[in-house]
Design a protein around this motif. Sequence first.
Motif, PDB file in Angstrom:
ATOM      1  N   GLU A  60       0.995  -1.319  -0.110  1.00 40.37           N
ATOM      2  CA  GLU A  60      -0.142   0.224  -0.147  1.00 40.37           C
ATOM      3  C   GLU A  60       1.119   1.489  -0.406  1.00 40.37           C
ATOM      4  O   GLU A  60       0.479   2.100  -0.160  1.00 40.37           O
ATOM      5  CB  GLU A  60      -0.877  -0.168   1.289  1.00 40.37           C
ATOM      6  CG  GLU A  60      -1.568  -1.801   0.969  1.00 40.37           C
ATOM      7  CD  GLU A  60      -3.002  -0.844   0.751  1.00 40.37           C
ATOM      8  OE1 GLU A  60      -3.362  -0.032  -0.710  1.00 40.37           O
ATOM      9  OE2 GLU A  60      -3.573  -2.618   0.129  1.00 40.37           O
ATOM     10  N   LEU A  61       1.875   0.794   0.524  1.00 33.98           N
ATOM     11  CA  LEU A  61       2.927   2.302   0.258  1.00 33.98           C
ATOM     12  C   LEU A  61       4.096   2.181  -0.656  1.00 33.98           C
ATOM     13  O   LEU A  61       3.970   1.397  -1.222  1.00 33.98           O
ATOM     14  CB  LEU A  61       3.810   2.100   1.710  1.00 33.98           C
ATOM     15  CG  LEU A  61       2.845   2.815   2.877  1.00 33.98           C
ATOM     16  CD1 LEU A  61       2.818   1.997   4.234  1.00 33.98           C
ATOM     17  CD2 LEU A  61       2.006   3.958   3.436  1.00 33.98           C
ATOM     18  N   ASP A  62       4.167   3.839  -0.962  1.00 38.68           N
ATOM     19  CA  ASP A  62       5.099   3.687  -2.318  1.00 38.68           C
ATOM     20  C   ASP A  62       7.092   3.292  -2.119  1.00 38.68           C
ATOM     21  O   ASP A  62       7.310   3.599  -0.355  1.00 38.68           O
ATOM     22  CB  ASP A  62       5.587   4.662  -2.535  1.00 38.68           C
ATOM     23  CG  ASP A  62       4.568   5.462  -3.316  1.00 38.68           C
ATOM     24  OD1 ASP A  62       3.828   4.544  -3.783  1.00 38.68           O
ATOM     25  OD2 ASP A  62       3.690   7.163  -3.445  1.00 38.68           O
ATOM     26  N   PRO A  63       7.762   2.736  -2.448  1.00 34.01           N
ATOM     27  CA  PRO A  63       9.018   2.188  -2.081  1.00 34.01           C
ATOM     28  C   PRO A  63      10.277   3.128  -1.300  1.00 34.01           C
ATOM     29  O   PRO A  63      10.526   3.385  -0.621  1.00 34.01           O
ATOM     30  CB  PRO A  63       9.451   1.212  -2.952  1.00 34.01           C
ATOM     31  CG  PRO A  63       8.368   1.629  -4.462  1.00 34.01           C
ATOM     32  CD  PRO A  63       7.442   1.999  -3.915  1.00 34.01           C
ATOM     33  N   THR A  64       9.507   4.428  -1.558  1.00 35.57           N
ATOM     34  CA  THR A  64      10.323   5.534  -1.822  1.00 35.57           C
ATOM     35  C   THR A  64      10.358   6.227  -0.298  1.00 35.57           C
ATOM     36  O   THR A  64      10.833   6.160   0.457  1.00 35.57           O
ATOM     37  CB  THR A  64      10.736   6.932  -2.453  1.00 35.57           C
ATOM     38  OG1 THR A  64      11.101   5.384  -4.112  1.00 35.57           O
ATOM     39  CG2 THR A  64      11.512   7.433  -2.454  1.00 35.57           C
ATOM     40  N   PHE A  65       9.076   6.088  -0.017  1.00 35.17           N
ATOM     41  CA  PHE A  65       8.342   6.330   1.123  1.00 35.17           C
ATOM     42  C   PHE A  65       8.919   5.096   2.781  1.00 35.17           C
ATOM     43  O   PHE A  65       9.791   5.481   3.356  1.00 35.17           O
ATOM     44  CB  PHE A  65       6.613   6.617   1.421  1.00 35.17           C
ATOM     45  CG  PHE A  65       6.870   7.055   2.849  1.00 35.17           C
ATOM     46  CD1 PHE A  65       6.361   8.380   2.609  1.00 35.17           C
ATOM     47  CD2 PHE A  65       5.972   5.599   3.487  1.00 35.17           C
ATOM     48  CE1 PHE A  65       5.933   8.459   4.206  1.00 35.17           C
ATOM     49  CE2 PHE A  65       5.218   5.656   4.726  1.00 35.17           C
ATOM     50  CZ  PHE A  65       5.688   7.073   5.082  1.00 35.17           C
ATOM     51  N   CYS A  66       8.885   3.791   1.856  1.00 30.63           N
ATOM     52  CA  CYS A  66       9.347   2.957   2.716  1.00 30.63           C
ATOM     53  C   CYS A  66      10.156   2.995   3.013  1.00 30.63           C
ATOM     54  O   CYS A  66      10.944   2.688   4.073  1.00 30.63           O
ATOM     55  CB  CYS A  66       8.882   1.967   2.401  1.00 30.63           C
ATOM     56  SG  CYS A  66       7.414   1.772   2.995  1.00 30.63           S
TER      57      CYS A  66
END
Lengths: 518, 396
Positions: free
Chosen positions: A309-315
């Motif tokens: 559900e979350l963007d990989p860069t954010f993670c």
Amino acid sequence: MSHSFDFIIIGAGLNGLTAAAYLAKAGKKVLVLERREIIGGAAVTEEIFPGFKLDTVTHNVAGFDANIARDLNLAQYGLELIQPDVSVFAPQRDGGAITLWRDDAKTADSIRVFSPNDATKWRAFRERMAKLARVLDSIHALTPPSITTTNPAELFSLGKLGLQVRGLGKRDMPEFLRALPMPIAELLDYEFENDLLKGALAAGGIHGLMLGPLGVGTTYNFLRGVNDGVVRATTFVRGGVGKLADALASAAKARGAEIRTNAHVVQIRVRDQRATGVVLASGEEINAPQIISSADPKQTFLQLIDPIELDPTFCARIRNIRTRGVFAKMNLALDALPNFKNATEEQLRGTISISPNMMYLERAYDDAKYGNISQQPYLEITIPTLLDPSRAPQGKHVLSVWMQYVGERLETGDLRLKNEQLGDLVIRTLSDYAPNLQSLVLHSQVLSPCDLQEIYSLPNGDINHGQTTLDQFLFMRPVPHFANYRTPLEGLFFCGAGAHPGGIPCAAGRNAAREILK
Amino acid sequence: MILPGTPFHPRTSDLCQPHNWRRWGKYIVAGSYELSPEREYWAIRNSAGLLDTSPLNKYIFQGKDATRVVNRIITRDVNKCAVGQVMYTTWCDENGKVIDDGTVHRVEENLFFVTSADPNYRWFCENANGFDVTLQDVSDTTAALALQGPNARKILQTLARAEMDSLRYFSVMPNHLREIPIMLSRTGYTGDLGYEIWMENKYALDVWDLLMEVGDAYGITPIGILALDIARVEAGLMLIETDYTSVRKAVIPDQMSSPYELGLGWTVALDKENFVGKRALVQENRRAPEWRFVGIEIEWDSLEEIYARKNLHPHLPLQTVRESVPLYDGDNQIGYVSSRCWSPLLKKYIALAHLRAPYFEIGSRVEMEVTVEHERQRARAVVGKTPFYNPERKRK
């Protein structure tokens, strides 16, 4: 779809409870879910030994904004803060000591024994630090504006921030900007000559950080510990820090909030990029249109949410937040007050700081830098029973020790096996200053960073849910673009110490609630 | 550092007469084996061309969550890819801009073999974080050959241990060439009947030798990337860094493209579970795209006319030109050509181009800048259908 609650708050630590109380006050239906059997998070008072009420983790709530107590009528719910006249008692092995008092004249007298020069400079130094810290206080009370914003309201608040810094005036503005990133050691070397004094002050700059006093940005951390004009202020809560959590909880409940303990959230449900509810360890699912997490950012975004559900860069950014366990906590039940050489009882009522000079602290950090436990650690001690005898049986005391540094990484070391070693180290170190301590110990508890993570959900044992360094400050906390207590997911907010301004009691919870209610 | 050759280098270096080595990724490969790529081109269309494609980047995703991880990365829905099937797809960044394109081979239920033009290991790892999946970069340990052309199947049939006649277009199977274990996929970059053969490096030379030996009777011809570059323009296939810029290398927003702008809207499955870039692509899909990637044919008469003004016969690009030239409608620039060549088979000057709305519709008339004797001229062109060349045998 109808919901029983407007908000679900994950975690009943100070920030979660503060957000709950503010939201409840605004008429929202709030449910707070706490994993443990008691509320408070890292601000808990636990009677782990019968008759002794110990602040197991946090033992000082200095920095708590009195406005919050007023807004939420916390006095009515039993909150009583105790601010001792003394802030720091800093002994050295030979029995000499400097004591920092709220009263500048008394402090200067204490310094004068060691350095007449430093004594004359004290008042001006303290006042200047207080002035800089006041600017920080107002920054800490802000929702960090986005620096890339073109939104007029945010630009206005960015402008206000600028004006506040400008408002320091010709002399102090450059000083402020220069001071924040400075190593506290350099600032103090510039101001003072006495090692004991500099050690006592520098300890405020390294508190909770995996940095020594020579580390950049330690002056910012030092200024975080200057509250209401007091350098290294100490504030107790009558009955223990847990009473602050209790008062917040009562304030929230009085307005209809519900708080459930033993309710371990294991998942935040997301549908179409929107948070829809939570799942408990028991399997129970509770839905609400808005979820607020006060758990640390890594747990919130990397463990509770399906990564898809979350963007990989954010993670990746969340994963890279620097969380470091640097301290172990030792809690002691004592048969009597330990005898610190040449100290009066009054001098011991604040924080006792084992920091005989700045190089002592730096060397303690040197060990940690290479992954070890400091051979001669920095100790920060409080004996709250001196001002609040209700917390121990008649004539007995509780002694709370913050020991820094534990440099071992949780993931590599066998830290969980070393509690005994850590306990011995604390007693051995402290015995140089209070020789009869060991003979007075009735019970003791040691919490390594490993325990702090497992029991109190402090990521890697980091009390602030992320180091309070300038690269993790203001609009960069927890990560850039999400410093306004919002998250990439609709209906999911973030109010923990991992958000701005870090582990200042209740501040992130208050800021987040204000933002959410906008 | 001197760029290394591929595992086939001991063979290709003996054959490459002009020594026109071209950089491909971190390797060098033959541009052509003769001075002109023409004969190699004709091998693709008439017999069989053997191309060293080892520099492609190759990854293996394996484990319980492999399907979800791959689906998180790519824009197509991998749940619609059966075991043994291959999908061409793009993948995007969080803003829905294309990072790269490549193929996803579903080898087993939870084992995917992914190829890409650029290195993607770090990006794939970031996407795999938090999932139960192991990701391997096998780029340097897996050699690859493309055997493309009408005789490709016959050559492989004589060598393949497992029956491969029925291997369908965009399918993959484990197989052996004689005793040598390989993966065989019916894929390629020429728009013709063709296969790609994936093998461990240690088998590379044996496979090359086998194919050359058995293929001799079928006109097998080692081909370089110059011949390939003509075939892929005829096939309407885009090339990264030539026909589009990866968002990773884009310096300004204008250089970034969404799949829609590249005519690859069909690879975007907005109805699947969340994937990287979905939010932005949902938004973009609501708008009509501003750009499209199309094929154009330059009109011979028009070309002849502008050259005739200088008493010249038309000059034709006998190799694919990877330079951008502007496209006009009257005085307005409405797009640009990114790859162009003379199609030896179709006898047409063709190009791949980016055009703005509404000029990208088939049949739309535009003008392409042509420099004749250092002077700018314009030749008429028309938007046509890609692939320009699409033989039935490709799918049959």
